[in-house]
Design a protein around this motif. Structure first.
Motif, PDB file in Angstrom:
ATOM      1  N   PHE A   1       5.032  63.527  29.778  1.00 25.15           N
ATOM      2  CA  PHE A   1       5.430  61.591  29.459  1.00 25.15           C
ATOM      3  C   PHE A   1       6.412  61.852  28.559  1.00 25.15           C
ATOM      4  O   PHE A   1       6.386  63.162  27.671  1.00 25.15           O
ATOM      5  CB  PHE A   1       4.641  60.519  29.012  1.00 25.15           C
ATOM      6  N   PRO A   2       8.022  61.839  28.848  1.00 21.75           N
ATOM      7  CA  PRO A   2       8.449  61.431  28.083  1.00 21.75           C
ATOM      8  C   PRO A   2       8.613  60.350  26.567  1.00 21.75           C
ATOM      9  O   PRO A   2       8.277  59.572  26.755  1.00 21.75           O
ATOM     10  CB  PRO A   2      10.066  61.337  28.942  1.00 21.75           C
ATOM     11  N   ILE A   3       9.942  60.867  25.565  1.00 18.75           N
ATOM     12  CA  ILE A   3       9.021  59.926  24.419  1.00 18.75           C
ATOM     13  C   ILE A   3      11.243  60.088  24.141  1.00 18.75           C
ATOM     14  O   ILE A   3      11.527  60.986  24.332  1.00 18.75           O
ATOM     15  CB  ILE A   3       8.531  60.816  23.486  1.00 18.75           C
ATOM     16  N   THR A   4      10.430  58.592  23.421  1.00 21.23           N
ATOM     17  CA  THR A   4      11.874  58.396  23.388  1.00 21.23           C
ATOM     18  C   THR A   4      12.159  57.773  21.932  1.00 21.23           C
ATOM     19  O   THR A   4      11.219  57.079  21.030  1.00 21.23           O
ATOM     20  CB  THR A   4      12.642  57.051  24.298  1.00 21.23           C
ATOM     21  N   ASN A   5      13.300  57.754  20.906  1.00 21.53           N
ATOM     22  CA  ASN A   5      14.061  57.172  19.897  1.00 21.53           C
ATOM     23  C   ASN A   5      13.628  55.747  19.998  1.00 21.53           C
ATOM     24  O   ASN A   5      13.224  55.016  21.035  1.00 21.53           O
ATOM     25  CB  ASN A   5      14.641  57.756  18.820  1.00 21.53           C
ATOM     26  N   LEU A   6      13.760  54.398  19.115  1.00 19.99           N
ATOM     27  CA  LEU A   6      14.559  52.872  18.977  1.00 19.99           C
ATOM     28  C   LEU A   6      15.513  53.311  19.725  1.00 19.99           C
ATOM     29  O   LEU A   6      15.318  51.861  20.129  1.00 19.99           O
ATOM     30  CB  LEU A   6      14.424  52.584  17.331  1.00 19.99           C
ATOM     31  N   LYS A   7      16.232  54.413  20.422  1.00 21.20           N
ATOM     32  CA  LYS A   7      17.622  53.148  20.687  1.00 21.20           C
ATOM     33  C   LYS A   7      17.173  53.972  22.164  1.00 21.20           C
ATOM     34  O   LYS A   7      18.288  53.453  22.664  1.00 21.20           O
ATOM     35  CB  LYS A   7      18.322  54.046  20.155  1.00 21.20           C
ATOM     36  N   GLY A   8      16.307  54.273  22.510  1.00 20.59           N
ATOM     37  CA  GLY A   8      16.275  55.063  24.007  1.00 20.59           C
ATOM     38  C   GLY A   8      16.051  56.282  24.690  1.00 20.59           C
ATOM     39  O   GLY A   8      16.069  56.361  25.526  1.00 20.59           O
ATOM     40  N   THR A   9      17.033  56.945  23.308  1.00 23.56           N
ATOM     41  CA  THR A   9      17.327  57.927  23.636  1.00 23.56           C
ATOM     42  C   THR A   9      15.993  59.138  24.396  1.00 23.56           C
ATOM     43  O   THR A   9      14.853  59.164  23.051  1.00 23.56           O
ATOM     44  CB  THR A   9      18.520  58.524  22.967  1.00 23.56           C
TER      45      THR A   9
END
Length: 444
Positions: free
Chosen positions: A405-413
């Motif tokens: 599963f990918p992990i993203t930050n608050l900005k969706g990056t």
């Protein structure tokens, strides 16, 4: 009805945590049973409040879980307390995006009056418009009163009381210099020695507060209806009873010692619904308990790299458990522990560890923490958490990670720090909040 309030400030470094600890202890000396809450994802402040109160603090984070879940936690854990005390994060209106995730948002969500703590060391009458602005900036946030610290003299305090009066806010008291009360650094651990020193400071601060703060006035002004009312839309899936128990109770081994101690209270409650929990110590123990699932939570394990390395039998047992298909969930420092090596300081020894995951951990180049909210989509369910670490892994090693599963930050990056998956080992550098999730889905 019971006294309930939230402690916040106009900026960082105003002394919220040490004040909250002393206030909790002062109220307990009067015979009140207190329940402490901490807004945001911070583990260390929550642990400090737990030391002061003698019972476990509950983290409340309106980003990592739903508003309904936050209110559910507050009502459930505050029910048996005489007084509920919540310590805010950062300054009152500072969130991850304007007011989102701020202490003010939490005050509105739980309908809590706010005690504003102000470091007045360099403050004079000009503090009046600042207090006035905090009082009127946001409808729905009620300032119950102001407490000053670091006042220099009775004359100084008289000016500050006048400022409060002209701003239309009650002054609840003032504390002289708090220079003697200094908390340990964030990147630390709770040894027996510094726990004893901390206990002495808490008791001193409690006496300091009893002599200078109008506790009766605080309790009277902050007496509110309990429980707080749920806001709409209400989601019934937060209820513990709706969590399906497994057909077979699992044997769960949880690492717990000075190196592994970053856990959320509700996470552990949820974990306990899956089976029977046994605690073990990778730092001091030799034997891995018989288990169907091992949980390695976070912590500052870089402070114990050499000691952990010496427990070779423990690491060999964890390696064997993983190779034989045993289920392991690791977060933060727990993920580092599963790696190949850990270098505690720049230019230092690279200590071999469990060697389950192909990662080599070292200090951050600038000695600053890597921090921020994270989210991940897992089988149509969004998981949220918080990453906070003083370590890094060479970027070329990220490609070695077999992650699901990918992990993203608050900005969706998408972040470069992934979920690691090896056989039945699931690990990441993020500390996830799964007090409202079904952990079993990680292994589907």
């Amino acid at each position: 009805m019971k006294p309930q309030f939230l402690i916040s400030s106009i900026g960082p470094g105003n002394g919220k945590t040490i004040f909250a600890m002393g206030l909790i202890r002062a109220l307990q000396k009067r015979g009140f049973k207190t329940q402490a809450f901490k807004t945001g994802p911070d583990f260390l402040d929550a642990q400090l409040l737990s030391i002061a109160s003698g019972n476990e603090t509950v983290n409340l984070d309106a980003w990592m879980s739903s508003h309904t879940h936050v209110q559910y936690l507050y009502n459930k854990h505050g029910e048996k307390a005489d007084i509920c005390i919540t310590e805010g994060v950062s300054a009152l209106f500072d969130g991850y995006r304007r007011m989102q995730g701020s202490t003010a948002e939490m005050a509105k969500l739980l309908n809590l009056p706010v005690i504003l703590l102000i470091n007045a060391r360099l403050a004079g009458y000009s503090i009046a418009p600042i207090i006035y602005g905090f009082k009127h900036f946001c409808t729905g946030v009620r300032i119950a009163g102001v407490v000053f610290n670091q006042i220099s003299s009775p004359a100084h305090y008289a000016h500050l009381r006048e400022a409060c009066a002209d701003a239309g806010v009650d002054c609840l008291g003032a504390l002289p210099s708090m220079e003697a009360f200094k908390l340990p650094a964030k990147h630390t651990c709770w040894t027996q020695a510094n726990r004893q020193a901390l206990e002495e400071q808490i008791n001193q601060m409690a006496s300091h507060i009893e002599a200078n703060i109008d506790l009766d006035r605080i309790l009277n002004r902050c007496n509110r209806n309990f429980p707080c009312q749920y806001t709409l839309p209400y989601s019934s899936d937060v209820e513990t009873d709706n969590f399906l128990s497994p057909l077979r109770k699992l044997k769960i081994a949880v690492a717990k010692d000075a190196a592994f101690n970053f856990t959320y209270r509700e996470n552990m409650i949820r974990l306990g619904q899956l089976g029977d929990i046994t605690y073990f110590s990778p730092l001091y123990g030799y034997e891995l308990p018989n288990a169907d699932l091992i949980y390695l939570p976070g912590g500052y394990i870089e402070l114990f790299a050499r000691q952990l390395h010496r427990r070779k039998k423990m690491m060999e047992s964890i390696k064997e458990y993983a190779e034989n298909g045993g289920r392991i969930l690791a977060e933060g420092g727990g993920t580092t522990y599963l790696g190949a090596t850990l270098t505690a300081r720049e230019g230092g020894t690279a200590y071999p560890l469990c060697n389950v995951l192909p990662i080599h951990t070292q200090p951050t180049s600038d000695n600053r923490p890597r921090t921020g909210y994270r989210k991940s989509e897992i089988h149509t369910s969004e998981w949220r958490g918080y990453e906070f670490r003083y370590t890094s892994t060479p970027e070329e090693e990220y490609a070695k990670a077999d992650f699901k599963f990918p992990i993203t930050n608050l900005k969706g990056t998408e972040t470069i720090m992934p979920w690691y998956r090896y056989k039945n080992v699931v690990a990441s550098h993020t500390h996830w909040y799964w007090g409202d999730k079904d952990l079993r889905k990680l292994w589907e």
